[in-house]
Scaffold this motif. Sequence first.
Motif, PDB file in Angstrom:
ATOM      1  N   PRO A 355     -30.188 -90.445 -83.358  1.00 40.19           N
ATOM      2  CA  PRO A 355     -29.530 -89.575 -82.407  1.00 40.19           C
ATOM      3  C   PRO A 355     -27.938 -90.019 -81.771  1.00 40.19           C
ATOM      4  O   PRO A 355     -27.439 -91.122 -81.883  1.00 40.19           O
ATOM      5  N   VAL A 356     -27.564 -88.955 -81.251  1.00 42.52           N
ATOM      6  CA  VAL A 356     -25.878 -88.980 -81.118  1.00 42.52           C
ATOM      7  C   VAL A 356     -25.720 -88.720 -79.410  1.00 42.52           C
ATOM      8  O   VAL A 356     -26.533 -88.550 -78.540  1.00 42.52           O
ATOM      9  N   PRO A 357     -24.632 -89.992 -79.411  1.00 41.33           N
ATOM     10  CA  PRO A 357     -24.455 -90.121 -78.100  1.00 41.33           C
ATOM     11  C   PRO A 357     -23.728 -89.674 -77.376  1.00 41.33           C
ATOM     12  O   PRO A 357     -23.364 -88.808 -77.072  1.00 41.33           O
ATOM     13  N   LYS A 358     -23.848 -89.702 -75.710  1.00 40.21           N
ATOM     14  CA  LYS A 358     -23.594 -88.337 -75.382  1.00 40.21           C
ATOM     15  C   LYS A 358     -22.035 -88.298 -74.910  1.00 40.21           C
ATOM     16  O   LYS A 358     -21.553 -87.415 -74.731  1.00 40.21           O
ATOM     17  N   ASP A 359     -21.112 -89.395 -74.870  1.00 32.86           N
ATOM     18  CA  ASP A 359     -19.730 -89.501 -75.384  1.00 32.86           C
ATOM     19  C   ASP A 359     -18.914 -89.115 -76.438  1.00 32.86           C
ATOM     20  O   ASP A 359     -18.227 -87.621 -76.490  1.00 32.86           O
ATOM     21  N   CYS A 361     -20.782 -85.936 -77.379  1.00 35.85           N
ATOM     22  CA  CYS A 361     -21.257 -85.000 -77.337  1.00 35.85           C
ATOM     23  C   CYS A 361     -19.756 -83.783 -76.417  1.00 35.85           C
ATOM     24  O   CYS A 361     -19.708 -82.978 -76.595  1.00 35.85           O
ATOM     25  N   ASP A 362     -19.788 -85.307 -75.412  1.00 33.60           N
ATOM     26  CA  ASP A 362     -19.056 -84.345 -74.329  1.00 33.60           C
ATOM     27  C   ASP A 362     -17.288 -84.465 -75.524  1.00 33.60           C
ATOM     28  O   ASP A 362     -16.636 -83.130 -74.547  1.00 33.60           O
ATOM     29  N   ALA A 363     -16.725 -85.030 -75.943  1.00 29.32           N
ATOM     30  CA  ALA A 363     -15.493 -85.270 -76.415  1.00 29.32           C
ATOM     31  C   ALA A 363     -15.446 -84.080 -77.368  1.00 29.32           C
ATOM     32  O   ALA A 363     -14.223 -83.351 -77.372  1.00 29.32           O
ATOM     33  N   TYR A 364     -16.535 -83.258 -78.007  1.00 30.94           N
ATOM     34  CA  TYR A 364     -16.396 -81.902 -78.667  1.00 30.94           C
ATOM     35  C   TYR A 364     -17.383 -80.983 -77.944  1.00 30.94           C
ATOM     36  O   TYR A 364     -17.409 -79.356 -78.388  1.00 30.94           O
ATOM     37  N   GLY A 365     -17.681 -80.631 -76.500  1.00 30.23           N
ATOM     38  CA  GLY A 365     -18.139 -79.942 -75.928  1.00 30.23           C
ATOM     39  C   GLY A 365     -18.902 -79.540 -76.032  1.00 30.23           C
ATOM     40  O   GLY A 365     -19.373 -77.947 -75.446  1.00 30.23           O
ATOM     41  N   VAL A 366     -19.975 -79.832 -75.984  1.00 32.22           N
ATOM     42  CA  VAL A 366     -21.156 -79.104 -76.312  1.00 32.22           C
ATOM     43  C   VAL A 366     -22.391 -80.812 -75.621  1.00 32.22           C
ATOM     44  O   VAL A 366     -22.297 -81.691 -75.840  1.00 32.22           O
ATOM     45  N   GLY A 367     -23.724 -79.975 -74.928  1.00 28.89           N
ATOM     46  CA  GLY A 367     -24.623 -80.685 -74.653  1.00 28.89           C
ATOM     47  C   GLY A 367     -25.035 -82.046 -75.619  1.00 28.89           C
ATOM     48  O   GLY A 367     -25.532 -82.535 -74.909  1.00 28.89           O
ATOM     49  N   SER A 368     -25.808 -81.583 -77.056  1.00 31.89           N
ATOM     50  CA  SER A 368     -26.695 -81.732 -77.105  1.00 31.89           C
ATOM     51  C   SER A 368     -26.152 -81.790 -79.591  1.00 31.89           C
ATOM     52  O   SER A 368     -25.708 -80.551 -79.367  1.00 31.89           O
ATOM     53  N   LEU A 369     -25.950 -82.755 -79.964  1.00 28.82           N
ATOM     54  CA  LEU A 369     -26.032 -82.468 -81.844  1.00 28.82           C
ATOM     55  C   LEU A 369     -26.919 -83.052 -81.865  1.00 28.82           C
ATOM     56  O   LEU A 369     -27.518 -84.908 -81.454  1.00 28.82           O
ATOM     57  N   GLU A 370     -27.508 -82.854 -83.270  1.00 25.72           N
ATOM     58  CA  GLU A 370     -28.659 -83.190 -83.015  1.00 25.72           C
ATOM     59  C   GLU A 370     -28.865 -83.123 -84.596  1.00 25.72           C
ATOM     60  O   GLU A 370     -28.615 -81.922 -85.826  1.00 25.72           O
ATOM     61  N   PHE A 371     -29.716 -83.740 -86.111  1.00 21.43           N
ATOM     62  CA  PHE A 371     -29.581 -83.982 -87.154  1.00 21.43           C
ATOM     63  C   PHE A 371     -30.050 -82.394 -87.956  1.00 21.43           C
ATOM     64  O   PHE A 371     -30.607 -82.148 -87.518  1.00 21.43           O
ATOM     65  N   GLY A 372     -29.100 -81.328 -88.138  1.00 23.61           N
ATOM     66  CA  GLY A 372     -29.664 -79.826 -89.095  1.00 23.61           C
ATOM     67  C   GLY A 372     -28.608 -79.171 -89.303  1.00 23.61           C
ATOM     68  O   GLY A 372     -27.749 -79.880 -89.770  1.00 23.61           O
ATOM     69  N   ARG A 373     -28.505 -78.270 -89.968  1.00 27.28           N
ATOM     70  CA  ARG A 373     -28.095 -77.050 -90.289  1.00 27.28           C
ATOM     71  C   ARG A 373     -26.288 -77.005 -89.475  1.00 27.28           C
ATOM     72  O   ARG A 373     -25.033 -77.149 -90.237  1.00 27.28           O
ATOM     73  N   GLU A 374     -26.292 -77.727 -87.916  1.00 31.94           N
ATOM     74  CA  GLU A 374     -24.642 -77.241 -87.995  1.00 31.94           C
ATOM     75  C   GLU A 374     -24.820 -78.456 -87.343  1.00 31.94           C
ATOM     76  O   GLU A 374     -23.251 -78.904 -87.115  1.00 31.94           O
TER      77      GLU A 374
END
Length: 422
Positions: A355-359, A361-374
């Motif tokens: 799981p990706v920590p919130k900080d 996601c914040d640094a990349y300006g996205v709400g969440s990041l999850e293992f997958g195509r993106e």
Amino acid sequence: MSDLKTAALEYHAQPRPGKLSVELTKPTATARDLSLAYSPGVAEPVREIARDPELAYKYTGKGNLVAVISDGTAILGLGNLGPLASKPVMEGKGVLFKRFAGIDVFDIEVDAESPQAFIDTVKRISITFGGINLEDIKAPECFEIERTLIEQCDIPVFHDDQHGTAIVTAAGMLNALEIAGKNLAEAKIVCLGAGAAAISCMKLLVSMGAKVENIFMIDRKGVIHAGRDDLNQYKAVFAHETDKRTLSEALDGADVFVGLSGANLLSAEDLKRMAPSPIVFACSNPDPEIAPELAHATREDVIMATGRSDYPNQVNNVLGFPFIFRGALDVRATRINEEMKIAAALALRDLAKLPVPKDVCDAYGVGSLEFGREYIIPKPMDKRLITVVSDAVAKAAIESGVATLPYPKHYPLKSVDDVFNG
Ligand SMILES: NC(=O)C1=CN([C@@H]2O[C@H](COP(=O)(O)OP(=O)(O)OC[C@H]3O[C@@H](n4cnc5c(N)ncnc54)[C@H](OP(=O)(O)O)[C@@H]3O)[C@@H](O)[C@H]2O)C=CC1
Ligand SMILES: CC(=O)C(=O)O
Ligand SMILES: [Mg+2]
């Protein structure tokens, strides 16, 4: 001028030229301080080091200092623009070493008339450093330069465009293949480029399970095949019997495209030839072999990565070199061997699945990041990189017998602030 061009030039020029400076690590407020820092006190560590060279690690910055050295013959994908023009990139590597791993860097641009002159220069200054990061040196000269320097130096010498790129590419590739439901042993791989980065990437993929006969490597003259008589020994490893001669022909039904060549060399038409769920690592910098917008517009099923910070899936050696050198320096490894490279690749692969920590996601300006195509590979801003990659590298160095210090007491590092708590 484009916004990015203006901003990039302003960033480098203001408020003072360049991106790095030297900082003091000891007090210098009083006459007493100066008598310790310089004459007469400085004579004491001089005598100690003359008596026992290992004490340079105790009394100087050697153990945390890496030389980032280039001759400017392959600057990013911009080509041979000479050593002075490579300085912004070398300073940039210095920024990343310091920011992500607390490692000090001297950037050194060498105006060398031959590979041997370059080798001689680097060898003579190598005692200053705890490690040497060779950068942006073109193939095939880079291979002999690195081999000779590894042989002649007792500190890690690492050509990052070769091995850093290979480690990060391997990590991303294992994850991309898993997401596509494919595997390395069966994947048909097309590699555009047959230089420093490309040859090392394909070699590491082979050592991790890819089949040489499934790899089609392409240089400026087309597919590298057994009938060519113009191949250097490094390209020749990838030559096999095939009637394919062009990129288009090689891409027919291919599972993977790895671009380590130059800008905009992969067309939409060629991308259409690839197998379902094609994996496209267009890693040329600053401009990829195909723009992600075009790739996604052409194939809905593409798993797309570039070397850039401004798109998802940044397959770039920044994910490797700071943390690999951190681990190597902290156990005072004499070299960075295959075991350490594979340990780094597997640590990167595995981190992407957590799981990706919130900080982050914040640094990349996205709400969440999850293992997958993106999200096939960790983000450079992820603070856990120094924990897991440096730890894996340090352990692999110890287990493979190239470490000269034991596992550090302050490992695994919690953050870059932890570096000097040992
Ligand atoms: N994302 C990342 O982390 C990294 C990306 N790179 C990128 O990889 C690229 C290559 O760098 P590097 O290996 O150091 O450089 P090299 O000079 O060693 O190799 C360049 C290779 O690209 C090939 N090439 C160039 N133009 C073409 C073309 N039009 N068609 C086919 N092949 C071509 C050359 O072919 P030939 O042998 O015939 O001359 C050569 O094999 C750069 O764009 C660089 O930015 C590099 C390192 C890290
Ligand atoms: C990222 C890098 O090292 C290059 O493009 O050369
Ligand atoms: Mg480079």
